[in-house]
Scaffold this motif. Sequence first.
Motif, PDB file in Angstrom:
ATOM      1  N   UNK B 264       0.831  -1.205   0.000  1.00  0.00           N
ATOM      2  CA  UNK B 264       0.000   0.000   0.000  1.00  0.00           C
ATOM      3  C   UNK B 264       0.869   1.260   0.000  1.00  0.00           C
ATOM      4  N   UNK B 265       1.978   1.207   0.768  1.00  0.00           N
ATOM      5  CA  UNK B 265       2.861   2.357   0.871  1.00  0.00           C
ATOM      6  C   UNK B 265       3.537   2.658  -0.474  1.00  0.00           C
ATOM      7  N   UNK B 266       4.019   1.605  -1.136  1.00  0.00           N
ATOM      8  CA  UNK B 266       4.687   1.781  -2.427  1.00  0.00           C
ATOM      9  C   UNK B 266       3.706   2.294  -3.473  1.00  0.00           C
ATOM     10  N   UNK B 267       2.503   1.753  -3.434  1.00  0.00           N
ATOM     11  CA  UNK B 267       1.469   2.177  -4.374  1.00  0.00           C
ATOM     12  C   UNK B 267       1.219   3.674  -4.260  1.00  0.00           C
ATOM     13  N   UNK B 268       1.084   4.118  -3.020  1.00  0.00           N
ATOM     14  CA  UNK B 268       0.825   5.537  -2.787  1.00  0.00           C
ATOM     15  C   UNK B 268       2.012   6.386  -3.266  1.00  0.00           C
TER      16      UNK B 268
END
Lengths: 249, 305
Positions: B264-268
Motif C-alpha cells: 500500500x505504501x509503495x502504491x501511494x
Amino acid sequence: MRDVIASEWLKLRSVRSTWWALGAAFFLMPLTGLLIGMNTSSDQLGNPSYDALDTLTGTAIVQFAFGVLGVLSISPEYGTGLIRTTFAAVPSRSRVIAVKAGLLAAVFAVAGTVISLVTFLVGQAALPAGLGVSLGDPGVLRAVFGAAFYMVFIGMFGFALGALIRHTQGALSVLMAVVFVIMGILPSLVPQSLQDSVAAYSFTGLGRSLIVVKPVDGVTTPLTALVLCLVYAAVVLVPAFILTNRRDP
Amino acid sequence: MIEAIGLTKRYGEKAAVNDLSFTVRAGQVTGFLGPNGAGKSTTLRMLLGLDRPTSGTALIDGRPYASLTRPLHTVGALLDASAFHPGRSARSHLRAIALSNGIGAARVDTVLDEVGLSSVAGRRAGGFSLGMKQRLGIAAALLGDPQLLIFDEPVNGLDPEGVHWIRTLMRDLAARGRTVFVSSHLMSEMQYTADHLVIVGRGRLIADKPLSDLIDSAAGTHLTIRTLPARRGELAAALEALDARVETRADDALAVRGTTPQEAGLLAHHRGIPLTELSIQRSTLEDAYMALTDDAVEYRAKEAV
C-alpha cells in the motif's frame, strides 16, 4: 504402598478433628466407667446376674467420636476437591482407599483397646468392694477387647458412609440416623414377638452383647455379635470400595 | 506430550466433551480456551485419569495416566485452588502429597520458597487469601518437578500482582522446556501467555493453532490508511485495483484488507499520493475467537438461548 501409608498417616495426624475425636473418647469413656462404678450400690453384692462389665457401657456414648472420626477421615477430601489431588498422585484408587481403611482401623483398634482397658481399670476401682472383677476372670479380657472391637466397627462404619456419601454433613446425618433412629427406634416398631431379637441385633444391642460376661435377656452371644458387626460393616464397606473405583471423583 | 484422541464425556444425553482431539507439545504454553461450561475442566480431569471418558483416550507421553508410577514426577496439576483441608497447614498439606510419591521434605521446602509461602507454611491453609491458595495449589503441582504442567483457570480471581506472577511462572516453565497446558475463559489472558491455542466450545474443538496464526487469520486484522480528503477516492480505487478490499470509515480513514503496508505504501508513493497514516490494526484474540465461533452457527444460536 509404603508411600501411600506415610502420606495418609500424615493426613490423619495433621488435622485437629482426629485429636479432638480421640481425645473426647479418651476422656468420656473412662469418665462413664468411673460414674457407673461409683453409682453402683453395694446391694448388688449378692445378685448373681450383676455384671461388673456394665462399667464399659460408655461405648454407647463414645461410639459417636469414632463414627464421626471415620466420616471425617474421608468426606472432607471430597468436599474440598482434595480427593482429586490424592487420586492424581496415586491413580490406584483401591490402594488409596485400602490404605485409608487399614490405617484408620489400626488407629481405632489401638485407641479402642487403650480406652477400654483404662475404662475397665477405672470402673473396677470405683465399684464398691467385692463387686469388681479382674482381667484374668473368665470372659473379662474378651469383654474389654469386645468394647474395643465395637469402637473399631462404628468407626469403620462411619468411614464407609463418608466414602459412599462423599459429603460431610450428609454422611454425619446418615450415621446419626442409622445409630439413633433406625437402630434405636426400629425395635419398637416391629411386632412384640420380634422386638427382643431386633433390639439384640441393633448396633447398641450388639455393642452390649460384646461386653457382657453374664448373658442377660435381649443380647446375643459375643460370637454372633462379632459376626453381625462384620456383616453390617461389609454392607457399607464393599459398596464404598466398588463405587470409589467406579465413580468420577 | 499430552494427547487427547476422540475424547467424549456424556452425562446422560448431554455431551460435556464431544469427540475432542488435540496434542499439547513441549516447550510452549498451550492455552485451552473456551467459555465457561465448554468442557475444559472435564477434559483436564480425563487427562489426569480422574473422570472416565465415555469414549476416546487421553495419553501422557503415549501412556494412559493410570499406568504412570509416581505420576507427580511426570505431570503436575492445579485443578482447584481450594483443594486442601482447611485445618491442615500448608506444609503438612504439601508433605502429605509429596510422601505419596516418595518426594522428600526438602523438596517441599524448596517449592514453598519458590511460590513465596515459606513464611506462612505452618499456618492453617483455611485462612489463606485466594492468591495464597492459588500459590499453594501451584506448589503442589511443582512438587515432583514434572515435565508436564496442567493448570485449570489459574488466574481466576487473582489480583494484578498474582496474575503477573502466574504469567511469569508459566513463561519461565515453558522457557525451561516444560509443557504447560493452561485453561482459561479469558481471551485477553491467553493472548499474554499462550504460544498455541486449543479452543473449544460446547465440548467440541473449534481451533488448534499457534496464537499468531489465529490472530492473523482473523478478519479483524487490517490496515488503517489516511490521506488528504481530495486524494482519498483515487487511493481507494488504486488499492481496489490490487484486489484489496477497501472501506471508508466514519472518521474518513480507509480500512483496508487483503494487502500489506509495504504494498500500500509503495502504491501511494508511485502515484504521488501523500499518506498521513499507514498502520496495522491487529485483531485481538477476542476478535479471532468471535470470528471462529461465528462459523459454528449452531453453537452461537444455542449460546444465545
